[in-house]
Design a protein around this motif. Sequence first.
Motif, mmCIF file in Angstrom:
data_model
loop_
_atom_site.group_PDB
_atom_site.id
_atom_site.type_symbol
_atom_site.label_atom_id
_atom_site.label_comp_id
_atom_site.label_asym_id
_atom_site.label_seq_id
_atom_site.Cartn_x
_atom_site.Cartn_y
_atom_site.Cartn_z
ATOM 1 N N TYR A 162 -10.201 23.643 22.108
ATOM 2 C CA TYR A 162 -10.525 24.093 20.748
ATOM 3 C C TYR A 162 -10.607 25.616 20.719
ATOM 4 C CZ TYR A 162 -12.641 24.374 16.161
ATOM 5 O OH TYR A 162 -12.879 24.677 14.842
ATOM 6 N N PHE A 167 -14.783 30.641 17.288
ATOM 7 C CA PHE A 167 -15.602 31.819 17.600
ATOM 8 C C PHE A 167 -17.077 31.485 17.490
ATOM 9 C CE2 PHE A 167 -16.712 33.616 13.285
ATOM 10 C CZ PHE A 167 -16.057 32.665 12.516
ATOM 11 N N CYS A 222 -19.136 31.475 14.221
ATOM 12 C CA CYS A 222 -18.728 30.521 13.179
ATOM 13 C C CYS A 222 -19.958 29.741 12.715
ATOM 14 C CB CYS A 222 -17.683 29.563 13.732
ATOM 15 S SG CYS A 222 -16.992 28.468 12.483
ATOM 16 N N ILE A 266 -18.046 25.169 11.138
ATOM 17 C CA ILE A 266 -16.933 24.325 11.596
ATOM 18 C C ILE A 266 -16.831 24.296 13.120
ATOM 19 C CG2 ILE A 266 -14.425 23.961 11.510
ATOM 20 C CD1 ILE A 266 -14.580 25.036 8.612
ATOM 21 N N CYS A 267 -16.840 25.454 13.749
ATOM 22 C CA CYS A 267 -16.716 25.463 15.215
ATOM 23 C C CYS A 267 -17.821 24.654 15.896
ATOM 24 C CB CYS A 267 -16.678 26.883 15.761
ATOM 25 S SG CYS A 267 -15.167 27.769 15.333
ATOM 26 N N HIS A 286 -9.576 30.676 10.687
ATOM 27 C CA HIS A 286 -8.788 30.187 11.824
ATOM 28 C C HIS A 286 -8.433 28.714 11.690
ATOM 29 C CE1 HIS A 286 -12.100 27.987 13.982
ATOM 30 N NE2 HIS A 286 -12.848 28.789 13.251
HETATM 31 NI NI NI Z 1 -14.850 28.245 13.101
#
Ligand code: NI
Length: 199
Positions: A70, A73, A76, A79-80, A165
């Motif tokens: 994956y 950052f 984030c 989402i990350c 991203h």
């Molecule tokens: Ni993210």
Amino acid sequence: MKKRLLYIFALSFFGLAIAALIAFYDVSKENNKPAMAVVADNFGGAFNLTNQSGEAVTEKDFEGQYRLIYFGFTYCPAICPTELQKISAALNMLNEKGDKIQPIFISIDPERDTVDVMREYVKLFHSRLIGLTGTVEQAKAAADAYKIYYAKAKDDTMHEYTMDHSSFIYFIDPEDNLLRIFKTEDTSEDIKNFINTIL
Ligand code: NI
């Protein structure tokens, strides 16, 4: 008498035809076994990055391994972390099968994601999660190799920037075949179920 002979002949011919069909079906089934659907073969490419312990790492370090990769950052907001939690949950549900898969998080924001930041961050998700960062150029080369889009974006709620991203979880086999791209709508159950069909 003649009619009966004909009947027997027809019956045995029919029987032979069925036997041949079954044999053919078995053979074709056997031949189809390795022909698993692959999203892309020879996926990814060369990269030079640094792991969360400060060691140099290249794509060669992961050769021969199943990988869940994956790109994101650490700053984030949502989402990350969600995607990394999904990877972690799927691996935990897979138990020993999960141990055969190397989870990897690659930063697309290396200016803020230093080795120290990455070290603290990966701990939050999985004990075997490898966090990779590098120079701006190294991170760009890795993202390009894996067809990841990213760009700095202004964040009105913060003084600092955020990153736009792609959010893809790549499942890659030991021969560098990309077997599946999990997206944000996929759950950890989906990841677990798919991996169960492969391993
Ligand atoms: Ni993210």
